[in-house]
Scaffold this motif. Structure first.
Motif, PDB file in Angstrom:
ATOM      1  N   LYS A  43     -17.203  28.212 -44.262  1.00  0.00           N
ATOM      2  CA  LYS A  43     -17.500  29.635 -44.423  1.00  0.00           C
ATOM      3  C   LYS A  43     -18.062  29.920 -45.811  1.00  0.00           C
ATOM      4  N   GLU A  44     -17.441  29.336 -46.822  1.00  0.00           N
ATOM      5  CA  GLU A  44     -17.893  29.567 -48.197  1.00  0.00           C
ATOM      6  C   GLU A  44     -19.301  29.028 -48.424  1.00  0.00           C
ATOM      7  N   GLY A  45     -19.610  27.864 -47.826  1.00  0.00           N
ATOM      8  CA  GLY A  45     -20.957  27.310 -47.935  1.00  0.00           C
ATOM      9  C   GLY A  45     -21.988  28.223 -47.294  1.00  0.00           C
ATOM     10  N   ALA A  46     -21.628  28.792 -46.134  1.00  0.00           N
ATOM     11  CA  ALA A  46     -22.527  29.719 -45.434  1.00  0.00           C
ATOM     12  C   ALA A  46     -22.708  31.002 -46.242  1.00  0.00           C
ATOM     13  N   ALA A 254      -7.672   6.676 -47.148  1.00  0.00           N
ATOM     14  CA  ALA A 254      -9.079   7.072 -47.131  1.00  0.00           C
ATOM     15  C   ALA A 254      -9.251   8.327 -46.283  1.00  0.00           C
ATOM     16  N   THR A 255     -10.374   8.986 -46.476  1.00  0.00           N
ATOM     17  CA  THR A 255     -10.799  10.060 -45.588  1.00  0.00           C
ATOM     18  C   THR A 255     -12.291   9.882 -45.327  1.00  0.00           C
ATOM     19  N   ILE A 256     -12.680  10.102 -44.079  1.00  0.00           N
ATOM     20  CA  ILE A 256     -14.102  10.064 -43.726  1.00  0.00           C
ATOM     21  C   ILE A 256     -14.639  11.453 -44.051  1.00  0.00           C
ATOM     22  N   ALA A 257     -15.380  11.542 -45.126  1.00  0.00           N
ATOM     23  CA  ALA A 257     -15.717  12.851 -45.688  1.00  0.00           C
ATOM     24  C   ALA A 257     -16.942  13.481 -45.048  1.00  0.00           C
ATOM     25  N   GLN A 258     -16.695  14.613 -44.413  1.00  0.00           N
ATOM     26  CA  GLN A 258     -17.786  15.477 -44.011  1.00  0.00           C
ATOM     27  C   GLN A 258     -18.128  16.355 -45.212  1.00  0.00           C
ATOM     28  N   GLN A 259     -19.129  17.169 -45.049  1.00  0.00           N
ATOM     29  CA  GLN A 259     -19.495  18.136 -46.080  1.00  0.00           C
ATOM     30  C   GLN A 259     -19.514  19.522 -45.428  1.00  0.00           C
ATOM     31  N   PRO A 260     -18.335  20.132 -45.255  1.00  0.00           N
ATOM     32  CA  PRO A 260     -18.287  21.409 -44.549  1.00  0.00           C
ATOM     33  C   PRO A 260     -19.113  22.502 -45.216  1.00  0.00           C
ATOM     34  N   ASP A 261     -19.167  22.478 -46.556  1.00  0.00           N
ATOM     35  CA  ASP A 261     -19.987  23.473 -47.251  1.00  0.00           C
ATOM     36  C   ASP A 261     -21.464  23.282 -46.907  1.00  0.00           C
ATOM     37  N   ALA A 262     -21.886  22.009 -46.786  1.00  0.00           N
ATOM     38  CA  ALA A 262     -23.281  21.717 -46.423  1.00  0.00           C
ATOM     39  C   ALA A 262     -23.569  22.142 -44.987  1.00  0.00           C
ATOM     40  N   ILE A 263     -22.600  21.953 -44.085  1.00  0.00           N
ATOM     41  CA  ILE A 263     -22.794  22.380 -42.691  1.00  0.00           C
ATOM     42  C   ILE A 263     -23.043  23.885 -42.646  1.00  0.00           C
ATOM     43  N   GLY A 264     -22.219  24.642 -43.384  1.00  0.00           N
ATOM     44  CA  GLY A 264     -22.397  26.099 -43.425  1.00  0.00           C
ATOM     45  C   GLY A 264     -23.724  26.500 -44.035  1.00  0.00           C
ATOM     46  N   ALA A 265     -24.076  25.856 -45.141  1.00  0.00           N
ATOM     47  CA  ALA A 265     -25.325  26.192 -45.830  1.00  0.00           C
ATOM     48  C   ALA A 265     -26.544  25.840 -44.989  1.00  0.00           C
ATOM     49  N   ILE A 266     -26.527  24.661 -44.379  1.00  0.00           N
ATOM     50  CA  ILE A 266     -27.665  24.231 -43.550  1.00  0.00           C
ATOM     51  C   ILE A 266     -27.822  25.142 -42.330  1.00  0.00           C
ATOM     52  N   ALA A 267     -26.697  25.617 -41.794  1.00  0.00           N
ATOM     53  CA  ALA A 267     -26.759  26.535 -40.651  1.00  0.00           C
ATOM     54  C   ALA A 267     -27.491  27.821 -41.029  1.00  0.00           C
ATOM     55  N   VAL A 268     -27.186  28.356 -42.200  1.00  0.00           N
ATOM     56  CA  VAL A 268     -27.868  29.576 -42.654  1.00  0.00           C
ATOM     57  C   VAL A 268     -29.346  29.301 -42.914  1.00  0.00           C
ATOM     58  N   GLU A 269     -29.651  28.164 -43.533  1.00  0.00           N
ATOM     59  CA  GLU A 269     -31.055  27.792 -43.754  1.00  0.00           C
ATOM     60  C   GLU A 269     -31.800  27.662 -42.420  1.00  0.00           C
ATOM     61  N   THR A 270     -31.129  27.099 -41.418  1.00  0.00           N
ATOM     62  CA  THR A 270     -31.737  26.932 -40.096  1.00  0.00           C
ATOM     63  C   THR A 270     -31.982  28.284 -39.437  1.00  0.00           C
ATOM     64  N   ALA A 271     -31.017  29.203 -39.587  1.00  0.00           N
ATOM     65  CA  ALA A 271     -31.188  30.558 -39.059  1.00  0.00           C
ATOM     66  C   ALA A 271     -32.384  31.240 -39.727  1.00  0.00           C
ATOM     67  N   ASP A 272     -32.544  31.029 -41.028  1.00  0.00           N
ATOM     68  CA  ASP A 272     -33.667  31.598 -41.769  1.00  0.00           C
ATOM     69  C   ASP A 272     -34.993  31.068 -41.216  1.00  0.00           C
ATOM     70  N   LYS A 273     -35.049  29.773 -40.965  1.00  0.00           N
ATOM     71  CA  LYS A 273     -36.269  29.181 -40.383  1.00  0.00           C
ATOM     72  C   LYS A 273     -36.553  29.756 -39.004  1.00  0.00           C
ATOM     73  N   LEU A 274     -35.497  29.913 -38.221  1.00  0.00           N
ATOM     74  CA  LEU A 274     -35.639  30.449 -36.872  1.00  0.00           C
ATOM     75  C   LEU A 274     -36.223  31.862 -36.905  1.00  0.00           C
TER      76      LEU A 274
END
Length: 293
Positions: A43-46, A254-274
């Motif tokens: 959410k914060e990334g978005a 260990a943890t298999i690290a996702q990038q939740p902030d990047a997922i949120g940010a990329i989603a907004v960037e994708t919406a902008d492109k759309l």
């Protein structure tokens, strides 16, 4: 004085026109739960990217309830959202919400968890299958082939749980692990603790645990500590702040690290492109990495 007033009026009118010209649309983020650090970070990334691009972002919490999720999407009809970013509570149950958005001509992007049906313009997520395999590879490196393992599964019906489980299944075959038990703990820390306590009582010879998210891994950690099982390897998934902190402290392996902030940010960037009629990919992968001691 009259000339000055005229100049000021023109300046104010120009500013108003300029502001209107650059006004951006409203986006909606319907998120499965905000009672999980991973989704809070998403959410914060978005929010950060929406602010950067000038969009208004409505955030609605589905509280892990498909009925609440559907209600949240229904509310968007009167909120003026132009794109729906949705992190499903359940890949099957979200279909109703997505079809509702489809009927309203509201474009849909899914985040982290995919939808089983409905018209989705793009899915933004990590490669969960690859992540499950990475977790198994790490266990094999540390413990060796033929290791005795337990898996804590996420919420049944979510694509994340299915895909991470599929990747770990591949690792089991690849490294000839002995799977002692595999049971859902719903991506929840307390359930992770309770399920691990029960599984540990029946399988005291376990050598490694793969938890499909960091919250369950941290719950499993407490159960293993209480049983004085300090030599059992624990691998989580998501790379949350709490998970990484536990790895750095030597409590999680260990943890298999996702990038939740990047997922949120990329989603907004994708919406902008759309919204700007640009071409977008049907699936946008976000890289993973193993974070270990």
């Amino acid at each position: 004085m009259k000339k000055l007033t005229t100049v000021l009026s023109v300046a104010l009118l120009s500013a108003t026109i300029s502001s209107t010209a650059y006004a951006k649309e409203t986006l909606a983020l319907v998120i499965s739960t905000l009672n999980n650090p991973f989704f809070v970070t998403m959410k914060e990334g978005a929010e950060q990217k929406a602010d950067e691009l000038g969009y208004q972002l409505i955030v609605l919490d589905s509280q892990n309830d498909p009925a609440k999720e559907l209600s949240n999407v229904e509310d968007l009809n009167v909120r003026g959202a132009k794109v729906l970013l949705i992190n499903p509570t359940d890949s099957d149950a979200v279909t109703n919400a997505i079809r509702l958005a489809n009927r309203a001509k509201l474009p849909v992007l899914t985040l982290d968890r995919a939808a089983s049906r409905g018209d989705v313009k793009s899915h933004i997520a990590s490669d969960n299958v690859a992540g499950g395999l990475m977790a198994g590879d790490f266990i094999a490196e540390q413990v060796g082939s033929n290791a005795k393992v337990i898996q804590l599964e996420g919420i049944a019906g979510t694509s994340a749980a299915r895909e991470r489980g599929e990747g770990f299944k591949q690792a089991i075959a690849k490294h000839k692990f002995e799977l002692l038990a595999s049971q859902p703990a719903d991506f929840d820390r307390t359930k992770g603790l309770n399920v691990m306590e029960n599984l540990l009582a029946a399988n005291p010879d376990v050598q490694a645990v793969f938890a499909q998210n960091d919250e369950m891994a941290l719950g499993a950690l407490r159960a293993l500590q209480a049983a004085n099982k300090k030599d059992v390897l624990i691998v989580g998934f998501d790379g949350t702040a709490d998970g990484i902190k536990a790895v750095q402290a030597g409590r999680l392996s260990a943890t298999i690290a996702q990038q939740p902030d990047a997922i949120g940010a990329i989603a907004v960037e994708t919406a902008d492109k759309l919204l700007n009629a640009q071409t977008i990919e049907k699936h946008i992968p976000v890289p993973l990495q193993v974070i270990s001691e």
